[in-house]
Design a protein around this motif. Structure first.
Motif, short mmCIF file in Angstrom:
data_model
loop_
_atom_site.label_atom_id
_atom_site.label_comp_id
_atom_site.label_asym_id
_atom_site.label_seq_id
_atom_site.Cartn_x
_atom_site.Cartn_y
_atom_site.Cartn_z
N ASP A 134 37.47 42.00 60.17
CA ASP A 134 36.12 41.47 60.16
C ASP A 134 36.09 40.17 59.35
O ASP A 134 36.25 40.17 58.15
N SER A 135 35.90 39.06 60.03
CA SER A 135 35.92 37.77 59.34
C SER A 135 34.58 37.40 58.74
O SER A 135 34.48 36.40 58.04
N SER A 136 33.54 38.19 59.00
CA SER A 136 32.24 37.84 58.46
C SER A 136 32.17 38.05 56.95
O SER A 136 31.34 37.45 56.27
N MET A 137 33.01 38.88 56.41
CA MET A 137 33.00 39.15 54.97
C MET A 137 33.95 38.24 54.20
O MET A 137 33.96 38.27 52.97
N SER A 138 34.73 37.43 54.88
CA SER A 138 35.74 36.63 54.19
C SER A 138 35.12 35.60 53.24
O SER A 138 35.66 35.34 52.17
N THR A 139 33.98 35.01 53.60
CA THR A 139 33.34 34.05 52.72
C THR A 139 32.81 34.73 51.46
O THR A 139 32.94 34.19 50.35
N TRP A 140 32.24 35.92 51.63
CA TRP A 140 31.75 36.67 50.48
C TRP A 140 32.90 37.07 49.55
O TRP A 140 32.76 37.01 48.32
N ILE A 141 33.99 37.46 50.13
CA ILE A 141 35.16 37.84 49.31
C ILE A 141 35.70 36.63 48.57
O ILE A 141 36.03 36.69 47.39
N PHE A 142 35.78 35.49 49.26
CA PHE A 142 36.29 34.26 48.67
C PHE A 142 35.47 33.86 47.45
O PHE A 142 36.01 33.67 46.35
N TRP A 143 34.16 33.73 47.61
CA TRP A 143 33.32 33.29 46.50
C TRP A 143 33.15 34.39 45.45
O TRP A 143 32.90 34.08 44.27
N GLY A 144 33.27 35.63 45.85
CA GLY A 144 33.24 36.71 44.87
C GLY A 144 34.43 36.66 43.94
O GLY A 144 34.30 36.91 42.73
N MET A 145 35.59 36.32 44.47
CA MET A 145 36.77 36.20 43.62
C MET A 145 36.66 34.99 42.70
O MET A 145 37.12 35.03 41.55
N VAL A 146 36.05 33.90 43.17
CA VAL A 146 35.81 32.75 42.30
C VAL A 146 34.88 33.17 41.16
O VAL A 146 35.09 32.81 40.00
N GLY A 147 33.86 33.95 41.48
CA GLY A 147 32.94 34.45 40.45
C GLY A 147 33.61 35.36 39.45
O GLY A 147 33.30 35.33 38.25
N VAL A 148 34.54 36.18 39.92
CA VAL A 148 35.28 37.06 39.02
C VAL A 148 36.12 36.23 38.04
O VAL A 148 36.21 36.57 36.85
N VAL A 149 36.71 35.14 38.52
CA VAL A 149 37.49 34.28 37.63
C VAL A 149 36.58 33.70 36.54
O VAL A 149 36.95 33.66 35.36
N TYR A 150 35.37 33.26 36.92
CA TYR A 150 34.42 32.76 35.92
C TYR A 150 34.05 33.84 34.92
O TYR A 150 34.02 33.58 33.71
N LEU A 151 33.73 35.03 35.40
CA LEU A 151 33.35 36.11 34.49
C LEU A 151 34.48 36.46 33.52
O LEU A 151 34.25 36.65 32.33
N VAL A 152 35.68 36.54 34.04
CA VAL A 152 36.82 36.87 33.18
C VAL A 152 37.03 35.78 32.14
O VAL A 152 37.25 36.07 30.95
N TYR A 153 36.94 34.52 32.54
CA TYR A 153 37.19 33.44 31.58
C TYR A 153 36.09 33.36 30.53
O TYR A 153 36.37 33.34 29.33
#
Length: 84
Positions: free
Chosen positions: A48-67
């Motif tokens: 399902d490629s419709s969730m790929s954008t959400w996963i992409f930006w979610g991982m960017v957000g996780v990097v921000y939260l961790v840092y």
């Protein structure tokens, strides 16, 4: 010989907010690189490629939260919005 009050003081000439902006863009670049390199793994898990954008930006957000919530206050011991 008189004293001049126009001496160059580097701390006063370089705005402190630029260090925060530079740090922000470094964390953004790191988050984008980590997310971009990890997307192949998530695309293999789901067709399902419709969730790929959400996963992409979610991982960017996780990097921000961790840092900003773990690395900076605990490891670097530098508060985000403190007076310099």
């Amino acid at each position: 010989m008189g004293v001049h009050n126009n001496a160059h003081v580097p701390k006063e000439s370089w705005p402190a907010f630029l260090w925060y902006a530079i740090e922000f863009f470094i964390v953004l670049a790191a988050g984008l690189l980590i997310s971009y390199n990890s997307m192949d793994f998530f695309k293999k898990l789901s067709n399902d490629s419709s969730m790929s954008t959400w996963i992409f930006w979610g991982m960017v957000g996780v990097v921000y939260l961790v840092y900003y919530l773990i690395v900076r206050p605990i490891i670097l011991k530098k508060p985000t919005l403190a007076k310099i």
